[in-house]
Design a protein around this motif. Structure first.
Motif, PDB file in Angstrom:
ATOM      1  N   MET A   1       0.837  -1.195   0.000  1.00 44.08           N
ATOM      2  CA  MET A   1       0.000   0.000   0.000  1.00 44.08           C
ATOM      3  C   MET A   1       0.875   1.249   0.000  1.00 44.08           C
ATOM      4  O   MET A   1       1.973   1.263   0.558  1.00 44.08           O
ATOM      5  N   THR A   2       0.364   2.281  -0.624  1.00 45.82           N
ATOM      6  CA  THR A   2       1.057   3.566  -0.649  1.00 45.82           C
ATOM      7  C   THR A   2       0.074   4.677  -0.310  1.00 45.82           C
ATOM      8  O   THR A   2      -1.139   4.493  -0.383  1.00 45.82           O
ATOM      9  N   LYS A   3       0.616   5.818   0.062  1.00 41.85           N
ATOM     10  CA  LYS A   3      -0.203   6.996   0.326  1.00 41.85           C
ATOM     11  C   LYS A   3       0.508   8.178  -0.325  1.00 41.85           C
ATOM     12  O   LYS A   3       1.360   8.822   0.286  1.00 41.85           O
ATOM     13  N   TYR A   4       0.157   8.433  -1.557  1.00 40.83           N
ATOM     14  CA  TYR A   4       0.853   9.465  -2.301  1.00 40.83           C
ATOM     15  C   TYR A   4       0.413  10.860  -1.878  1.00 40.83           C
ATOM     16  O   TYR A   4      -0.752  11.105  -1.558  1.00 40.83           O
ATOM     17  N   ALA A   5       1.371  11.763  -1.896  1.00 38.43           N
ATOM     18  CA  ALA A   5       1.119  13.149  -1.517  1.00 38.43           C
ATOM     19  C   ALA A   5       2.014  14.062  -2.336  1.00 38.43           C
ATOM     20  O   ALA A   5       3.024  13.638  -2.918  1.00 38.43           O
ATOM     21  N   ILE A   6       1.625  15.329  -2.381  1.00 41.18           N
ATOM     22  CA  ILE A   6       2.452  16.371  -2.995  1.00 41.18           C
ATOM     23  C   ILE A   6       2.781  17.400  -1.928  1.00 41.18           C
ATOM     24  O   ILE A   6       1.899  17.842  -1.184  1.00 41.18           O
ATOM     25  N   VAL A   7       4.043  17.741  -1.840  1.00 38.48           N
ATOM     26  CA  VAL A   7       4.516  18.769  -0.911  1.00 38.48           C
ATOM     27  C   VAL A   7       4.972  19.964  -1.728  1.00 38.48           C
ATOM     28  O   VAL A   7       5.750  19.814  -2.679  1.00 38.48           O
ATOM     29  N   VAL A   8       4.469  21.142  -1.383  1.00 42.84           N
ATOM     30  CA  VAL A   8       4.815  22.380  -2.086  1.00 42.84           C
ATOM     31  C   VAL A   8       5.636  23.267  -1.157  1.00 42.84           C
ATOM     32  O   VAL A   8       5.202  23.569  -0.042  1.00 42.84           O
ATOM     33  N   TYR A 167      11.706  23.693  -8.685  1.00 43.18           N
ATOM     34  CA  TYR A 167      11.757  22.511  -7.811  1.00 43.18           C
ATOM     35  C   TYR A 167      10.974  22.756  -6.519  1.00 43.18           C
ATOM     36  O   TYR A 167      11.409  22.378  -5.426  1.00 43.18           O
ATOM     37  N   ALA A 168       9.809  23.400  -6.660  1.00 45.23           N
ATOM     38  CA  ALA A 168       8.983  23.719  -5.499  1.00 45.23           C
ATOM     39  C   ALA A 168       8.033  22.586  -5.137  1.00 45.23           C
ATOM     40  O   ALA A 168       7.417  22.625  -4.078  1.00 45.23           O
ATOM     41  N   ARG A 169       7.918  21.611  -6.005  1.00 50.36           N
ATOM     42  CA  ARG A 169       6.979  20.506  -5.769  1.00 50.36           C
ATOM     43  C   ARG A 169       7.738  19.190  -5.594  1.00 50.36           C
ATOM     44  O   ARG A 169       8.680  18.904  -6.347  1.00 50.36           O
ATOM     45  N   VAL A 170       7.283  18.404  -4.634  1.00 52.95           N
ATOM     46  CA  VAL A 170       7.861  17.081  -4.403  1.00 52.95           C
ATOM     47  C   VAL A 170       6.716  16.087  -4.281  1.00 52.95           C
ATOM     48  O   VAL A 170       5.714  16.355  -3.602  1.00 52.95           O
ATOM     49  N   PHE A 171       6.874  14.951  -4.922  1.00 51.74           N
ATOM     50  CA  PHE A 171       5.850  13.907  -4.925  1.00 51.74           C
ATOM     51  C   PHE A 171       6.431  12.646  -4.305  1.00 51.74           C
ATOM     52  O   PHE A 171       7.607  12.314  -4.525  1.00 51.74           O
ATOM     53  N   GLY A 172       5.620  11.961  -3.524  1.00 50.65           N
ATOM     54  CA  GLY A 172       6.114  10.707  -2.966  1.00 50.65           C
ATOM     55  C   GLY A 172       5.117  10.027  -2.058  1.00 50.65           C
ATOM     56  O   GLY A 172       3.962  10.446  -1.928  1.00 50.65           O
ATOM     57  N   ASP A 173       5.600   8.974  -1.396  1.00 49.39           N
ATOM     58  CA  ASP A 173       4.769   8.098  -0.575  1.00 49.39           C
ATOM     59  C   ASP A 173       4.946   8.440   0.903  1.00 49.39           C
ATOM     60  O   ASP A 173       6.029   8.264   1.465  1.00 49.39           O
ATOM     61  N   LEU A 174       3.873   8.895   1.537  1.00 55.71           N
ATOM     62  CA  LEU A 174       3.947   9.241   2.956  1.00 55.71           C
ATOM     63  C   LEU A 174       4.067   8.005   3.849  1.00 55.71           C
ATOM     64  O   LEU A 174       4.467   8.123   5.010  1.00 55.71           O
ATOM     65  N   ASP A 175       3.724   6.847   3.335  1.00 53.47           N
ATOM     66  CA  ASP A 175       3.872   5.626   4.121  1.00 53.47           C
ATOM     67  C   ASP A 175       5.309   5.124   4.146  1.00 53.47           C
ATOM     68  O   ASP A 175       5.621   4.183   4.878  1.00 53.47           O
ATOM     69  N   ASP A 176       6.164   5.767   3.364  1.00 55.63           N
ATOM     70  CA  ASP A 176       7.591   5.435   3.356  1.00 55.63           C
ATOM     71  C   ASP A 176       8.346   6.515   4.120  1.00 55.63           C
ATOM     72  O   ASP A 176       8.484   7.636   3.631  1.00 55.63           O
ATOM     73  N   PRO A 177       8.846   6.227   5.315  1.00 57.54           N
ATOM     74  CA  PRO A 177       9.535   7.256   6.109  1.00 57.54           C
ATOM     75  C   PRO A 177      10.816   7.763   5.466  1.00 57.54           C
ATOM     76  O   PRO A 177      11.316   8.823   5.847  1.00 57.54           O
ATOM     77  N   GLU A 178      11.329   7.014   4.499  1.00 60.66           N
ATOM     78  CA  GLU A 178      12.554   7.429   3.815  1.00 60.66           C
ATOM     79  C   GLU A 178      12.286   8.241   2.553  1.00 60.66           C
ATOM     80  O   GLU A 178      13.221   8.692   1.894  1.00 60.66           O
ATOM     81  N   SER A 179      11.024   8.426   2.199  1.00 56.06           N
ATOM     82  CA  SER A 179      10.712   9.215   1.008  1.00 56.06           C
ATOM     83  C   SER A 179      11.007  10.684   1.272  1.00 56.06           C
ATOM     84  O   SER A 179      11.013  11.149   2.426  1.00 56.06           O
ATOM     85  N   GLU A 180      11.222  11.434   0.200  1.00 56.01           N
ATOM     86  CA  GLU A 180      11.541  12.852   0.356  1.00 56.01           C
ATOM     87  C   GLU A 180      10.386  13.621   0.973  1.00 56.01           C
ATOM     88  O   GLU A 180      10.590  14.529   1.792  1.00 56.01           O
TER      89      GLU A 180
END
Length: 212
Positions: A1-8, A167-180
């Motif tokens: 499972m993943t929980k994708y998010a965008i950080v601005v 480079y103001a946007r970052v995308f990744g998986d919040l369920d992964d503590p090692e994601s950016e």
């Protein structure tokens, strides 16, 4: 499972609308539609600062579907046209199931993230552009950001993330503590829009602590 998010990152965002244009091209959006816009946090008009001369401040909020943990839109859709993909957390929109009732628009606490096509879509170009897997655009349907689901399943970032020159946007998986994204939220002060709605948005804004 993943929980994708965008950080601005508000400090990096320059309000150039490149994310919006990248989204429009990638998804072959008609002239009537913008799935991704940019809000000015400052004066009363776009690109105008707040405050007095010499003490002005301005930041920008790229703005689109928040891909909530508990989306209000899915609860009211009578046909299941808007639904949450359980594997990724992305809130999807199936235009072939949409009957244009606009219940999702009424229920969503984020005004303007959806577009109702009340007339036949007007192509932005004389020929289709963008990704061949992008969804169709049909009259009498509601459409919105689907976080470039078809790109994500191929291991790519959404077009808005890839197209940001600052480079103001970052995308990744919040369920992964090692994601950016997880590391940024652990290190930086952030906020979400309309938290009082209780939907659990997955677009996060890193605060700009500098003056500009």
């Amino acid at each position: 499972m993943t929980k994708y998010a965008i950080v601005v990152d508000e400090h990096r965002c320059i309000g150039c609308w490149s994310c919006s244009v990248a989204c429009k091209l990638e998804n072959n959006l008609p002239d009537q539609s913008w799935w991704n816009t940019v809000l000015t946090v400052g004066g009363d008009s776009v690109n105008t600062p707040a405050g007095e001369y010499g003490k002005n401040t301005i930041t920008f909020n790229p703005y689109h579907c928040m891909h909530c943990d508990t989306p209000a839109c899915t609860a009211v859709c009578p046909t299941g046209a808007t639904y949450k993909d359980e594997e990724t957390g992305i809130v999807m929109q199936n235009v072939s199931e949409c009957i244009g009732c606009r219940s999702c628009i009424e229920a969503c606490p984020y005004t303007g993230v959806r577009t109702y096509l009340e007339e036949d879509p007007i192509p932005a170009m004389e020929w289709p552009v963008g990704n061949q897997q992008a969804p169709d655009h049909l009259v009498n349907t509601v459409e919105k950001c689907i976080m470039c689901y078809y790109r994500v399943k191929d291991g790519k970032d959404p077009a808005c993330v890839e197209g940001c020159p600052a480079y103001a946007r970052v995308f990744g998986d919040l369920d992964d503590p090692e994601s950016e994204v997880s590391k940024l939220l652990a290190e930086r002060e952030y906020y979400v829009l309309n938290p009082e709605a209780g939907t659990g948005p997955n677009v996060y804004y890193l605060k700009d602590t500098t003056q500009r």
